[in-house]
Design a protein around this motif. Structure first.
Motif, PDB file in Angstrom:
ATOM      1  N   ASP A  91       0.988  -1.146  -0.102  1.00 43.64           N
ATOM      2  CA  ASP A  91      -0.245  -0.218   0.022  1.00 43.64           C
ATOM      3  C   ASP A  91       0.641   1.318   0.053  1.00 43.64           C
ATOM      4  O   ASP A  91       0.428   2.439   0.016  1.00 43.64           O
ATOM      5  CB  ASP A  91      -1.137   0.148   1.211  1.00 43.64           C
ATOM      6  CG  ASP A  91      -0.187   0.058   2.607  1.00 43.64           C
ATOM      7  OD1 ASP A  91       0.882   0.085   2.602  1.00 43.64           O
ATOM      8  OD2 ASP A  91      -1.113   0.046   3.461  1.00 43.64           O
ATOM      9  N   GLY A  92       2.314   1.034   0.129  1.00 41.42           N
ATOM     10  CA  GLY A  92       3.024   2.212  -0.094  1.00 41.42           C
ATOM     11  C   GLY A  92       3.171   3.195   1.209  1.00 41.42           C
ATOM     12  O   GLY A  92       4.064   4.005   1.208  1.00 41.42           O
ATOM     13  N   PHE A  93       2.618   2.832   2.204  1.00 42.99           N
ATOM     14  CA  PHE A  93       2.683   3.558   3.649  1.00 42.99           C
ATOM     15  C   PHE A  93       3.823   3.053   4.242  1.00 42.99           C
ATOM     16  O   PHE A  93       4.034   2.037   4.584  1.00 42.99           O
ATOM     17  CB  PHE A  93       1.673   3.449   4.452  1.00 42.99           C
ATOM     18  CG  PHE A  93       1.377   4.328   5.640  1.00 42.99           C
ATOM     19  CD1 PHE A  93       1.324   5.605   5.599  1.00 42.99           C
ATOM     20  CD2 PHE A  93       1.532   3.557   7.014  1.00 42.99           C
ATOM     21  CE1 PHE A  93       1.347   6.275   6.863  1.00 42.99           C
ATOM     22  CE2 PHE A  93       1.442   4.095   8.058  1.00 42.99           C
ATOM     23  CZ  PHE A  93       1.534   5.526   8.071  1.00 42.99           C
ATOM     24  N   ALA A  94       4.626   4.130   4.593  1.00 43.06           N
ATOM     25  CA  ALA A  94       5.952   3.702   5.463  1.00 43.06           C
ATOM     26  C   ALA A  94       5.679   3.872   7.035  1.00 43.06           C
ATOM     27  O   ALA A  94       5.310   4.627   7.450  1.00 43.06           O
ATOM     28  CB  ALA A  94       6.987   4.626   4.951  1.00 43.06           C
ATOM     29  N   TYR A  96       8.022   4.143   9.297  1.00 38.98           N
ATOM     30  CA  TYR A  96       9.132   4.707   9.854  1.00 38.98           C
ATOM     31  C   TYR A  96       9.237   6.186   9.429  1.00 38.98           C
ATOM     32  O   TYR A  96       8.473   6.604   8.404  1.00 38.98           O
ATOM     33  CB  TYR A  96      10.530   4.098   9.591  1.00 38.98           C
ATOM     34  CG  TYR A  96      10.678   4.140   8.170  1.00 38.98           C
ATOM     35  CD1 TYR A  96      10.250   3.477   7.306  1.00 38.98           C
ATOM     36  CD2 TYR A  96      11.899   5.061   7.939  1.00 38.98           C
ATOM     37  CE1 TYR A  96      10.649   3.504   5.944  1.00 38.98           C
ATOM     38  CE2 TYR A  96      12.282   5.289   6.393  1.00 38.98           C
ATOM     39  CZ  TYR A  96      11.546   4.386   5.466  1.00 38.98           C
ATOM     40  OH  TYR A  96      11.949   4.340   4.133  1.00 38.98           O
ATOM     41  N   ASP A  97       9.748   6.765   9.994  1.00 38.70           N
ATOM     42  CA  ASP A  97      10.139   8.378   9.597  1.00 38.70           C
ATOM     43  C   ASP A  97      10.970   8.657   8.339  1.00 38.70           C
ATOM     44  O   ASP A  97      12.188   8.718   8.249  1.00 38.70           O
ATOM     45  CB  ASP A  97      11.044   9.304  10.515  1.00 38.70           C
ATOM     46  CG  ASP A  97      10.814  10.534  10.521  1.00 38.70           C
ATOM     47  OD1 ASP A  97      10.185  11.197   9.742  1.00 38.70           O
ATOM     48  OD2 ASP A  97      11.567  11.415  11.297  1.00 38.70           O
ATOM     49  N   SER A  98      10.191   8.525   7.067  1.00 38.02           N
ATOM     50  CA  SER A  98      10.892   8.592   5.871  1.00 38.02           C
ATOM     51  C   SER A  98      11.062   9.965   5.450  1.00 38.02           C
ATOM     52  O   SER A  98      10.018  10.764   5.569  1.00 38.02           O
ATOM     53  CB  SER A  98       9.993   7.740   4.899  1.00 38.02           C
ATOM     54  OG  SER A  98      10.781   8.010   3.674  1.00 38.02           O
ATOM     55  N   GLN A  99      12.198  10.290   4.926  1.00 40.71           N
ATOM     56  CA  GLN A  99      12.494  11.778   4.408  1.00 40.71           C
ATOM     57  C   GLN A  99      12.040  11.883   3.048  1.00 40.71           C
ATOM     58  O   GLN A  99      11.589  13.171   2.588  1.00 40.71           O
ATOM     59  CB  GLN A  99      13.922  11.961   4.707  1.00 40.71           C
ATOM     60  CG  GLN A  99      14.656  12.186   5.808  1.00 40.71           C
ATOM     61  CD  GLN A  99      13.831  12.855   6.958  1.00 40.71           C
ATOM     62  OE1 GLN A  99      13.386  13.869   6.843  1.00 40.71           O
ATOM     63  NE2 GLN A  99      13.443  12.134   8.116  1.00 40.71           N
ATOM     64  N   CYS A 100      11.861  10.875   2.323  1.00 41.76           N
ATOM     65  CA  CYS A 100      11.606  11.338   0.920  1.00 41.76           C
ATOM     66  C   CYS A 100      10.197  10.889   0.569  1.00 41.76           C
ATOM     67  O   CYS A 100       9.582  11.029  -0.279  1.00 41.76           O
ATOM     68  CB  CYS A 100      12.336  10.060  -0.005  1.00 41.76           C
ATOM     69  SG  CYS A 100      12.050   8.463   0.234  1.00 41.76           S
ATOM     70  N   SER A 101       9.248  10.594   1.799  1.00 43.71           N
ATOM     71  CA  SER A 101       7.891  10.282   1.405  1.00 43.71           C
ATOM     72  C   SER A 101       7.170  10.767   2.813  1.00 43.71           C
ATOM     73  O   SER A 101       7.282  10.111   3.890  1.00 43.71           O
ATOM     74  CB  SER A 101       7.254   9.061   0.952  1.00 43.71           C
ATOM     75  OG  SER A 101       5.955   8.885   1.242  1.00 43.71           O
ATOM     76  N   ASP A 102       6.390  11.758   2.799  1.00 43.94           N
ATOM     77  CA  ASP A 102       5.563  11.983   3.965  1.00 43.94           C
ATOM     78  C   ASP A 102       4.537  11.033   4.336  1.00 43.94           C
ATOM     79  O   ASP A 102       3.871  11.390   5.542  1.00 43.94           O
ATOM     80  CB  ASP A 102       4.941  13.463   3.933  1.00 43.94           C
ATOM     81  CG  ASP A 102       5.940  14.700   3.992  1.00 43.94           C
ATOM     82  OD1 ASP A 102       7.240  14.405   4.161  1.00 43.94           O
ATOM     83  OD2 ASP A 102       5.378  15.751   3.786  1.00 43.94           O
ATOM     84  N   ASN A 104       3.753   8.684   5.862  1.00 43.37           N
ATOM     85  CA  ASN A 104       4.524   7.730   6.857  1.00 43.37           C
ATOM     86  C   ASN A 104       3.900   7.917   8.288  1.00 43.37           C
ATOM     87  O   ASN A 104       3.179   8.966   8.557  1.00 43.37           O
ATOM     88  CB  ASN A 104       6.034   7.869   6.751  1.00 43.37           C
ATOM     89  CG  ASN A 104       6.694   9.220   7.464  1.00 43.37           C
ATOM     90  OD1 ASN A 104       6.380   9.317   8.469  1.00 43.37           O
ATOM     91  ND2 ASN A 104       7.096   9.919   6.612  1.00 43.37           N
ATOM     92  N   ILE A 105       4.364   7.118   9.115  1.00 43.71           N
ATOM     93  CA  ILE A 105       3.860   6.900  10.503  1.00 43.71           C
ATOM     94  C   ILE A 105       4.016   8.180  11.280  1.00 43.71           C
ATOM     95  O   ILE A 105       3.469   8.544  12.187  1.00 43.71           O
ATOM     96  CB  ILE A 105       4.126   5.659  11.043  1.00 43.71           C
ATOM     97  CG1 ILE A 105       3.256   5.473  12.424  1.00 43.71           C
ATOM     98  CG2 ILE A 105       5.443   5.443  11.546  1.00 43.71           C
ATOM     99  CD1 ILE A 105       3.405   3.835  12.998  1.00 43.71           C
ATOM    100  N   VAL A 106       5.364   8.766  11.098  1.00 44.82           N
ATOM    101  CA  VAL A 106       5.532   9.731  11.997  1.00 44.82           C
ATOM    102  C   VAL A 106       4.949  11.237  11.215  1.00 44.82           C
ATOM    103  O   VAL A 106       4.304  11.850  12.060  1.00 44.82           O
ATOM    104  CB  VAL A 106       7.080  10.014  11.916  1.00 44.82           C
ATOM    105  CG1 VAL A 106       7.623  11.500  12.465  1.00 44.82           C
ATOM    106  CG2 VAL A 106       7.752   8.948  12.385  1.00 44.82           C
ATOM    107  N   LYS A 107       4.965  11.427  10.211  1.00 37.04           N
ATOM    108  CA  LYS A 107       4.539  12.534   9.520  1.00 37.04           C
ATOM    109  C   LYS A 107       2.867  12.551   9.330  1.00 37.04           C
ATOM    110  O   LYS A 107       2.398  13.629   9.068  1.00 37.04           O
ATOM    111  CB  LYS A 107       5.313  12.877   8.441  1.00 37.04           C
ATOM    112  CG  LYS A 107       6.665  13.105   8.401  1.00 37.04           C
ATOM    113  CD  LYS A 107       7.472  13.918   7.461  1.00 37.04           C
ATOM    114  CE  LYS A 107       8.980  14.195   7.965  1.00 37.04           C
ATOM    115  NZ  LYS A 107       9.826  12.915   7.619  1.00 37.04           N
ATOM    116  N   ALA A 108       2.363  11.243   9.129  1.00 35.94           N
ATOM    117  CA  ALA A 108       0.857  11.454   8.485  1.00 35.94           C
ATOM    118  C   ALA A 108       0.065  10.948   9.483  1.00 35.94           C
ATOM    119  O   ALA A 108      -1.259  11.003   9.252  1.00 35.94           O
ATOM    120  CB  ALA A 108       0.910  10.578   7.175  1.00 35.94           C
ATOM    121  N   THR A 109       0.358  10.672  10.627  1.00 33.98           N
ATOM    122  CA  THR A 109      -0.587  10.169  11.749  1.00 33.98           C
ATOM    123  C   THR A 109      -0.702  10.747  13.183  1.00 33.98           C
ATOM    124  O   THR A 109       0.559  11.442  13.429  1.00 33.98           O
ATOM    125  CB  THR A 109      -0.287   8.563  12.116  1.00 33.98           C
ATOM    126  OG1 THR A 109       0.883   8.722  13.092  1.00 33.98           O
ATOM    127  CG2 THR A 109       0.123   7.514  10.906  1.00 33.98           C
TER     128      THR A 109
END
Ligand code: FHN
Length: 415
Positions: A91-94, A96-102, A104-109
């Motif tokens: 599904d493409g969701f990271a 972990y804290d990915s810098q190249c895609s927001d 992700n669990i840190v930036k989007a939740t």
């Protein structure tokens, strides 16, 4: 034949797979309809548009997740030697804290925590190997990632590789300490060159990080069998069976089809007796807890594994026995055989058996056991071990046999 050249993988025998991501929020249901089959495929199965799937991140708040407790359980209660977690599933969701895609669990939740960092620290504390599942070809979120069941011919897969896949792999291999392995999955139509590029990328950053069999184009360092697939005969080399406890990988609230502990134990022992590792899955909920049934079953299996560790870890494939018995599965290592009793039996008796046994003992206590080779019909070809009276109604124990031969010798069934 695949050879990881890494002793830890050859000896591990039992590991924990974790499928966890946004699909856990849906728990197998979309707009009142239950998904058929595996829960983590719900986006694909219902063709949920990216614009409708992405907002699930706002509901993902796994406040009960406790990396320390999970790793402690895996190590101390379940007897597992390595953990592999989905860092990005199809599904493409990271996670972990990915810098190249927001995305992700840190930036989007609302949760905002890097569960991978927490797992890394817990694994370091408990001396547990940590590996990362990464869906390298399928990415249902990225416009250029492959999407199973759809026309992918117009996609610029190279663009996706350079924009997301490779940078994320770099992050995973740079920011989370020693990575035991990258568990690639579903290579789809990746070319040999593309698989090779990913292989080289992993090795250029962490030469000791293993590359799983599913990188595609036969480039992996160990063989991953099909899901829940156990070969009938031992495979040569290093291999692993990824497997479910029920019928899904990602959490599905209505999947209660649990394989009970005796079933799981039989599978573990079968895989070990054929030389493989068992990578057994849990699917945590969107709140971050592990389903109670998973914990119950893994605890029961773990009790056996801990008490009978010598029959599991670092065992070697034994030649395919000519028998397949309900109550026992045999594992072994050089000059040792283990009769692992899974169902109560009043009589521990193995036929078509031609080893020279020098000593028999109960593994969990070390107590010596009497045994007899042969019987009324033949002076050789079978063994009977005398078990203490109370064991005649018990299961989940192991009898160790010291043998003169290197491994199991089956007697000709001709007698
Ligand atoms: O498509 C995936 C599936 O969701 C799951 O991750 C399993 C685990 O082995 N691998 C793929 C199917 O084989």
């Amino acid at each position: 034949m695949k050879d990881t050249k890494q002793q830890w993988f050859k000896e591990a025998k039992y590991g924990l797979f974790i499928h966890w991501g946004l699909y856990s929020v849906l728990a197998g249901e979309w707009k009142g309809q239950e998904v058929e089959g595996i829960g983590e495929w719900i986006m694909n199965r219902f063709r949920i548009p990216v614009e409708e799937y992405r907002p699930l991140a706002k509901q993902f708040n796994p406040v009960y997740f406790n990396a320390d407790e999970l790793v402690r359980r895996a190590k101390e209660d379940w007897g597992m030697k390595y953990i592999v977690i989905t860092t990005k599933h199809h599904d493409g969701f990271a996670m972990y804290d990915s810098q190249c895609s927001d995305y992700n669990i840190v930036k989007a939740t609302p949760f905002g925590r890097d569960i991978l960092k927490e797992l890394q620290l817990a694994c370091e504390k408990y001396d547990m190997k940590l590996g990362f599942y990464y869906s390298q070809a399928q990415d249902w979120d990225d416009p250029d990632g492959y999407y199973a069941g759809m026309d992918n011919s117009k996609k610029d897969f190279r663009a996706y590789l350079e924009r997301k896949c490779k940078p994320q792999l770099r992050e995973l291999l740079t920011n989370y300490g020693d990575v035991a392995l990258i568990w690639f999955d579903t290579p789809m139509q990746m070319t040999e060159e593309e698989s090779q590029e990913l292989f080289d990328l992993v090795k250029s950053i962490q030469p000791n990080c293993l590359v799983s069999g599913r990188i595609g184009n036969h480039l992996g360092e160990y063989m991953s069998t099909g899901d829940n697939f156990i070969p009938l005969q031992p495979y040569a080399g290093d291999w692993e069976v990824p497997a479910t406890l029920n019928d899904t990988w990602g959490f599905k609230k209505n999947d209660h089809n649990w394989k009970e502990a005796d079933h799981i134990l039989r599978l573990l022992l079968k895989i070990n007796s054929r030389g493989g590792n068992y990578l057994l899955n849990i699917g945590p909920t969107a709140l971050g807890d592990v389903p109670e049934d998973s914990i119950r079953i893994l605890n029961q299996v773990g009790d056996f594994v801990k008490k009978n560790a010598e029959a599991i870890y670092a065992t070697k494939a034994i030649p395919a026995p000519v028998y397949d018995m309900e109550w026992v599965t045999i594992t072994g290592r050089p000059h040792k055989l283990y009769l692992n009793v899974i169902k109560p039996t009043r009589r521990v008796h193995i036929t078509a058996f031609d080893n020279h046994v020098t000593h028999a003992y109960l593994v969990e206590t070390g107590e010596d056991l009497e045994f007899q080779i042969g019987g009324p019909t033949s002076p050789t070809g079978h063994i009977t071990v005398k078990i203490p009276e109370e064991y005649k109604t018990k299961a989940f124990y192991t009898i160790g046999l010291d043998i003169e031969e290197e491994t199991l010798v089956n007697k000709d069934l001709d007698w």
